[in-house]
Design a protein around this motif. Structure first.
Motif, PDB file in Angstrom:
ATOM      1  N   TRP A 138       0.826  -1.206   0.000  1.00 34.91           N
ATOM      2  CA  TRP A 138       0.000   0.000   0.000  1.00 34.91           C
ATOM      3  C   TRP A 138       0.858   1.254   0.000  1.00 34.91           C
ATOM      4  O   TRP A 138       0.573   2.216  -0.713  1.00 34.91           O
ATOM      5  CB  TRP A 138      -0.949   0.009   1.201  1.00 34.91           C
ATOM      6  N   ARG A 139       1.922   1.258   0.798  1.00 34.39           N
ATOM      7  CA  ARG A 139       2.775   2.443   0.875  1.00 34.39           C
ATOM      8  C   ARG A 139       3.461   2.702  -0.460  1.00 34.39           C
ATOM      9  O   ARG A 139       3.688   3.862  -0.836  1.00 34.39           O
ATOM     10  CB  ARG A 139       3.805   2.288   1.998  1.00 34.39           C
ATOM     11  N   GLU A 142       0.827   4.305  -2.559  1.00 32.22           N
ATOM     12  CA  GLU A 142       0.607   5.662  -2.057  1.00 32.22           C
ATOM     13  C   GLU A 142       1.707   6.600  -2.551  1.00 32.22           C
ATOM     14  O   GLU A 142       1.427   7.720  -3.004  1.00 32.22           O
ATOM     15  CB  GLU A 142       0.577   5.616  -0.527  1.00 32.22           C
ATOM     16  N   ILE A 146      -0.246   8.891  -5.031  1.00 27.11           N
ATOM     17  CA  ILE A 146      -0.851   9.909  -4.168  1.00 27.11           C
ATOM     18  C   ILE A 146       0.174  10.940  -3.715  1.00 27.11           C
ATOM     19  O   ILE A 146      -0.100  12.133  -3.665  1.00 27.11           O
ATOM     20  CB  ILE A 146      -1.527   9.261  -2.946  1.00 27.11           C
ATOM     21  N   TYR A 151      -5.575  12.730   1.885  1.00 29.17           N
ATOM     22  CA  TYR A 151      -6.684  12.021   1.241  1.00 29.17           C
ATOM     23  C   TYR A 151      -7.505  11.280   2.282  1.00 29.17           C
ATOM     24  O   TYR A 151      -7.040  10.994   3.394  1.00 29.17           O
ATOM     25  CB  TYR A 151      -6.162  11.054   0.178  1.00 29.17           C
ATOM     26  N   LEU A 153      -9.217   7.862   3.334  1.00 30.37           N
ATOM     27  CA  LEU A 153      -8.965   6.444   3.080  1.00 30.37           C
ATOM     28  C   LEU A 153     -10.105   5.595   3.626  1.00 30.37           C
ATOM     29  O   LEU A 153     -10.445   5.685   4.806  1.00 30.37           O
ATOM     30  CB  LEU A 153      -7.655   6.025   3.758  1.00 30.37           C
ATOM     31  N   ALA A 188      -9.189   7.197  -1.477  1.00 25.79           N
ATOM     32  CA  ALA A 188      -8.468   6.033  -1.979  1.00 25.79           C
ATOM     33  C   ALA A 188      -8.901   4.795  -1.222  1.00 25.79           C
ATOM     34  O   ALA A 188      -9.363   4.867  -0.076  1.00 25.79           O
ATOM     35  CB  ALA A 188      -6.955   6.240  -1.841  1.00 25.79           C
ATOM     36  N   ARG A 227      -6.338  -1.086  -6.711  1.00 31.45           N
ATOM     37  CA  ARG A 227      -6.131   0.188  -6.021  1.00 31.45           C
ATOM     38  C   ARG A 227      -6.962   1.243  -6.747  1.00 31.45           C
ATOM     39  O   ARG A 227      -6.826   1.418  -7.968  1.00 31.45           O
ATOM     40  CB  ARG A 227      -4.671   0.590  -6.032  1.00 31.45           C
TER      41      ARG A 227
END
Length: 237
Positions: A138-139, A142, A146, A151, A153, A188, A227
């Protein structure tokens, strides 16, 4: 309205855990969470009891049947204070806008998790290595898509299987989207195939698909996660 959206309280954690366990029963990712023989709902209930209120930017929500009072769905929205300092739990319960037949058809329910540190998720009866891998993926997403922009989540969304396709999930998603719009924030999330349609109908777009190979965690399955991002709207004036 058949459902009402309101804060999920500590007194709701047992009902929340039962709904989560039912929604996750056939989910390979959930099967990879080691529980050492203890029923999943016990771990989830204890985790929820610890986490509710621990982070003031995380809004724990429930959808209840207005006739029976039954908890039929839940969501966790993380909305940063920097963009939404005025949007606390006092904003709920809310009267959601009317659901269309298309909304209900799209609301396939199910469950998804996103975010949470390995230590936090270990309290949920999980596999720390599994959650560390999830967090790392995920990071990376991101960082690429992003960046440093604030944002909203959607960390978790679930609907009890007995109540899917009735619109509860759509209402829970819309709750966060409306608040993100008011603050001018993008949204997101990470979606399974089951949840994709309800998200696209609320304006989310798939930006990348990734695979979780669950074999290292004892489950012979590969799960595809989508995603998704919902672009920021202009803040209300």
């Amino acid at each position: 309205m058949p459902f009402q959206i309101s804060p999920l309280l500590e007194s709701d954690t047992a009902a929340f855990a039962r709904a989560e366990a039912a929604a996750a029963e056939n989910w390979p990712y959930a099967q990879a969470m080691k529980t050492a023989g203890t029923p999943r709902h016990i771990f989830v209930e204890e985790w929820a009891r610890k986490q509710i209120g621990a982070d003031k930017t995380v809004h724990w929500l429930k959808a209840t049947d207005t006739e029976t009072g039954e908890l039929v769905g839940a969501a966790l929205w993380k909305i940063p204070d920097g963009g939404a300092a005025e949007m606390g739990q006092a904003d709920v319960p809310v009267q959601a806008t009317a659901l269309t037949p298309a909304d209900k058809k799209a609301d396939a329910g199910g469950i998804r998790h996103n975010g949470g540190s390995p230590d936090e998720m270990e309290d949920m009866g999980g596999n720390a290595a599994l959650f560390a891998s999830t967090e790392k993926m995920w990071r990376a997403f991101e960082a690429e898509y992003i960046g440093t922009r604030p944002y909203a989540l959607l960390q978790l969304l679930l609907t009890h299987p007995d109540h899917q396709r009735r619109g509860a999930g759509t209402m829970l998603v819309r709750w966060g989207c409306e608040r993100a719009d008011a603050a001018g924030l993008m949204c997101a999330l990470s979606s399974s195939a089951a949840g994709q349609k309800v998200y696209t109908q609320q304006g989310f777009e798939i930006v990348v698909e990734e695979e979780y190979d669950l074999k290292p965690y004892g489950v012979d399955a590969v799960e595809v996660r989508r995603r998704m991002i919902r672009p920021a709207k202009s803040a209300a004036r």
